[in-house]
Design an enzyme around this catalytic site. Sequence first.
Site, PDB file in Angstrom:
ATOM      1  N   SER A 296      20.953 -62.475   7.688  1.00  0.00           N
ATOM      2  CA  SER A 296      21.966 -62.090   6.704  1.00  0.00           C
ATOM      3  C   SER A 296      21.505 -60.879   5.909  1.00  0.00           C
ATOM      4  O   SER A 296      20.305 -60.701   5.662  1.00  0.00           O
ATOM      5  CB  SER A 296      22.189 -63.276   5.762  1.00  0.00           C
ATOM      6  OG  SER A 296      22.870 -62.869   4.598  1.00  0.00           O
TER       7      SER A 296
ATOM      8  N   TYR B 113      18.870 -70.591  -0.033  1.00  0.00           N
ATOM      9  CA  TYR B 113      19.557 -70.231   1.217  1.00  0.00           C
ATOM     10  C   TYR B 113      19.034 -68.894   1.730  1.00  0.00           C
ATOM     11  O   TYR B 113      18.644 -68.761   2.896  1.00  0.00           O
ATOM     12  CB  TYR B 113      21.083 -70.146   1.005  1.00  0.00           C
ATOM     13  CG  TYR B 113      21.767 -69.346   2.082  1.00  0.00           C
ATOM     14  CD1 TYR B 113      21.986 -69.902   3.337  1.00  0.00           C
ATOM     15  CD2 TYR B 113      22.142 -68.014   1.868  1.00  0.00           C
ATOM     16  CE1 TYR B 113      22.565 -69.149   4.350  1.00  0.00           C
ATOM     17  CE2 TYR B 113      22.726 -67.268   2.869  1.00  0.00           C
ATOM     18  CZ  TYR B 113      22.935 -67.832   4.114  1.00  0.00           C
ATOM     19  OH  TYR B 113      23.498 -67.081   5.115  1.00  0.00           O
TER      20      TYR B 113
ATOM     21  N   LYS C 192      16.576 -67.629   5.265  1.00  0.00           N
ATOM     22  CA  LYS C 192      16.808 -66.559   6.251  1.00  0.00           C
ATOM     23  C   LYS C 192      15.560 -65.692   6.379  1.00  0.00           C
ATOM     24  O   LYS C 192      15.162 -65.309   7.482  1.00  0.00           O
ATOM     25  CB  LYS C 192      18.029 -65.715   5.863  1.00  0.00           C
ATOM     26  CG  LYS C 192      19.351 -66.465   5.971  1.00  0.00           C
ATOM     27  CD  LYS C 192      19.674 -66.846   7.412  1.00  0.00           C
ATOM     28  CE  LYS C 192      20.870 -67.759   7.540  1.00  0.00           C
ATOM     29  NZ  LYS C 192      21.043 -68.333   8.887  1.00  0.00           N
TER      30      LYS C 192
END
Length: 345
Positions: free
Chosen positions: A125, A150, A154
């Site tokens: 992302s 979150y 990644k």
Amino acid sequence: MKVLVTGGTGFIGSHTIVSLIETGMKPVIVDNLDNSLPSVLKSLEAITQTTIPFYEVDCNDQEAINQVFEKEKDIEGVIHFAAHKAVGESVINPLKYYQNNVGSLIVLLEVMKKHQTPHLVFSSSCTVYGQPGQLPVTETSPIIPAESPYGNTKQICEEVIRDTVHSSQADLANFQLNAILLRYFNPIGAHPSGHIGELPLGVPNNLVPYITQTAAGIRDTLTIFGNDYDTPDGTCIRDYIHVMDLAEAHVKALQLLANKSENGSICEVFNIGTGKGNSVQELVHTFEKVNNLKLNYEFGKRRPGDIEQIYASVDKANQQLGWQTKRSLEDGLRDAWNWQQKLIK
Ligand code: UFG
């Protein structure tokens, strides 16, 4: 190429299944249906007119994943979409995110190693860049400590993959892993057929599903989070990419892995966006214009943790993946509304 697609009934996963089949690849779906519905599989089979192998399996279940590899025998590549993705929830329940997002990647890599499966495409992302100092952001721009668990998953997953590729470079006889990390910008839209699209369970976190649900009367009013940013109209800027363009980037990534990796292991990262930034207000106005309707919206407070502006440099993806976007912002917003309308009926 037979390709295992984890999270294949999710938003980006399902659209990628269509692109894979269109190019003659053979996807096998693994999904625990935690954030998607079994009906997506039927819709995929209607669009592609093929039967798609499907396993309702959690990617953290190493034995079950191993059995999928044994049953399917000749899996050559994996696209790993399956992950939790709600930024706010990750702040409240970080262990859930580390356990699921990082844990499932490790399980997959273990099973890939056991079966000598060489190719991995990973869903990363643009969140890894935080608020970039310079725009557009390139793949060599600094990685900023993540704002949320979150985002941190990644970054950690990228590093896990990089380290695994490096170890395989040092030990070619044991396991040769090749990986492409795709850093997605903001995916929007739906398949033009209206059979598949974004299916948020509960109140949407993301802008476009919130817009389409407001237009459909499911939500009263869209709140635009902040109009006092240092941007031309005061609202945040993002790079909104049509989900079918994003899907096609995965096919190109697998093709590059298959062609390039003959000379040893590779690990490459690509930005997947349009190269163009649009503000939230521009997006709302474009949605109204292309769909010929008026949206109920108001300005509200800034959302904590939001980045002011980000958009991609896509030169590397254009040149090295041989990929470019084919669909416009207008196409994305038209397709998103078409999908929402079919959902209501
Ligand atoms: N927005 C609103 N109102 C809403 C929802 C969103 O104004 O109801 C605004 C946001 O403030 C932001 C823009 O719309 O300016 C886009 O917001 P999204 O939530 O759709 O997308 P984000 O750019 O915040 O999120 C994306 C990915 C995440 C990722 C994150 C990192 O969807 O997976 O970037 O910043 F973690």
